[in-house]
Design an enzyme around this catalytic site. Sequence first.
Site, PDB file in Angstrom:
ATOM      1  N   ASP A 358     -34.363   8.827  21.647  1.00  0.00           N
ATOM      2  CA  ASP A 358     -34.863   7.532  21.178  1.00  0.00           C
ATOM      3  C   ASP A 358     -36.162   7.202  21.910  1.00  0.00           C
ATOM      4  O   ASP A 358     -36.537   7.880  22.868  1.00  0.00           O
ATOM      5  CB  ASP A 358     -33.771   6.490  21.494  1.00  0.00           C
ATOM      6  N   GLU A 361     -41.919   7.438  21.047  1.00  0.00           N
ATOM      7  CA  GLU A 361     -43.225   7.268  20.365  1.00  0.00           C
ATOM      8  C   GLU A 361     -44.404   7.623  21.264  1.00  0.00           C
ATOM      9  O   GLU A 361     -45.450   7.995  20.710  1.00  0.00           O
ATOM     10  CB  GLU A 361     -43.340   5.826  19.858  1.00  0.00           C
TER      11      GLU A 361
END
Length: 638
Positions: A358, A361
């Site tokens: 997770d 980015e």
Amino acid sequence: RVDCHPQPGASQESCEARGCTWCTTDVPNAPWCFFPEDSPYGYSLGGNAEKTDKGWSKLTVSPSVCHRWDSPLVDLFFSNQYLQITTAVPSTSVYGFGEHEHVSFKHSMDFVTYGMYSRDQAPTPNANLYGVHPFYMCVEDDSNAHGVLLLNSNAQDVSLSPNPSLTFRTIGGILDFYVFLGPTPENVVQQYTEAIGRPHMPAYWSLGFQLSRWGYGSIDVLKETVNRMHHYDIPYDVQHLDIDYMERRLDFTYDKENFAGLPEYLQELRKAGMHNVIILDPFISKDEEPGTYKPYDLGEEMGVWVNNSDGVTPAVGEAWPPGHSVFPDYTNPRTVEWWTQLCLEFKNVLDYDGIWIDMNEPSNFLRGQFPGCADNDINNPPYIPSISDRSLAQKTLCPDSKTYLGEHYNTHSLFGWSQTEPTFHAAQQATGKRAFVLSRSTFVGSGKHGGHWLGDNFSQWKDMHYSIIGMLEFNLFGMPYIGADICGFNYNTTYELCLRWMQLGSFYPFSRNHNEQDPAFFGEEFAKISRATLRIRYSLLPYLYTLFYESHVHGNTVGYKVPSAWRGTYATVDAPLNKIPLFIRGGYILPEQAPATTTTKSRLNPFGLIVALNEQGEASGSLFWDDGDSIGESGPPL
Ligand SMILES: *[C@@H]1O[C@H](CO)[C@@H](O)[C@H](O)[C@H]1NC(C)=O
Ligand SMILES: *[C@@H]1O[C@H](CO)[C@@H](O)[C@H](O)[C@H]1NC(C)=O
Ligand SMILES: *[C@@H]1O[C@H](CO)[C@@H](O)[C@H](O)[C@H]1NC(C)=O
């Protein structure tokens, strides 16, 4: 009209200073500043080209790519931090580009601009989200399709205009285009995945229903939830552990107080035929007592972090763990060694079957790392594409940070992609079985090693609707192992929405509920309906598994298919709350197997065939079957 002033704040003065035409209009979104009509057509060398010390800028070149690219074009810009090209497309049926929340599968061409730059951001229409896929498919009026990839990892945007044309703008790299000629949409995806890597073959158990929640808070609540699912006999294969299983949100730890007995409990679930997935985040606290937190100490020793612009001091930001964190640079081979070692060792602590990655980015809760980003051309380029906050550093690291593969400016959107492959190999090595990796951030080719969920969706009807679009798009991107958080993630869901979402989600390729309201939460009636719809999923799993095999070997899409004898008709059908209408194409045979509460059990049940004849009274189908999780010789071809 092709926008000549894509950055905000265009005025007649700034427009005309660029030699462009200024003309206001009330057509929504249409640019007021656009390239003059006598801009060069096609590509020709010269034009406004200017020689610079590094080569040519504002260069226009002769056409060299295929016939679909020969239509009117305006200037091609090719400079260090700004590259732009416009191409006409043969129809307005354009699909793809990601990752965004798109409100329709076929794009509007009415001067829409999509920014692409990976970003930790809850799905908001048109905003740049977690991953980057500069790939589109265009379907012509004769139904021939082709696909185009711009293989470029810099921050970029694309504008869709009604004439119809596409304008690509990127702030680095090169204009590296790949064209896939189809002619069918399915052929385009097959050709695209041949180029970028075929989707991985998922383990059979990972097609079972999965449950997750952020905030079980304690092992008791986790056990209650699991027991409730078992009480209602709801098919259910996989339990995920979100960050609250960790001690103070530190990777490679578990909370020995609130989750005391977790290792033993995971063994219990395993004995019941279930599988376990743990989450890992891509930031490591640097503020634990020296000598007490190996992931940091070892990483520091091995020099595995993303560095500041000086190339030697680690970039320090703030994320889930208490204190400050550093960020592993997965493009560095030493980081891969470090990560693999930790994943292997942690398998002895928590017996996981898969890893959920997770926040990659990468997410950082600040605008750039400490002490903020320097003011230079890398951090503040002359043009920032149409991305949220018009900032390259917001919620992530400064663009001038250093990774092994290059400046973060160029590699930012590759972070999740670079973490996926090493995690896949680590999981495979740790389990000795087919790897399960679920990644939030993705890039071109991520499907070879991982699946994706559509992010932190909201519990709203429109999100349920858009999830179908997101899944179709990720099939185009070569990531068919895709689903949305069933019942939504943010906000409380309602009984009816969650029930409908359970029914729809039972047919997602990746089917996981990640909400406080699990299928057993709303009581007996809800549980009964969820059970019934999941039992349909489980009976059709041999079919779904075969589709994944076809995808792995030939690059096919997984899911909805339009039959080639197809004639469109509209029909109104009953859909009472306890029922999801389901249709089978004539001419096809679907393998099925009697359902059970886990795939471990259902795989032992008798098979059947559902045969649906076409108008000629014929049908065909296929089945791929193996032990469901082996790699190497007994498994499907790698
Ligand atoms: C980051 O800095 C460390 C030293 O602190 C060094 O070992 C490593 O190679 C650097 N990595 C990059 C990508 O600059
Ligand atoms: C959720 O977010 C994704 C983007 O991450 C979007 O494509 C999708 O349509 C959204 N909605 C649902 C319900 O998944
Ligand atoms: C959501 O539901 C829970 C009960 O399950 C309740 O405690 C909470 O206040 C609700 N939150 C909102 C925002 O309505």
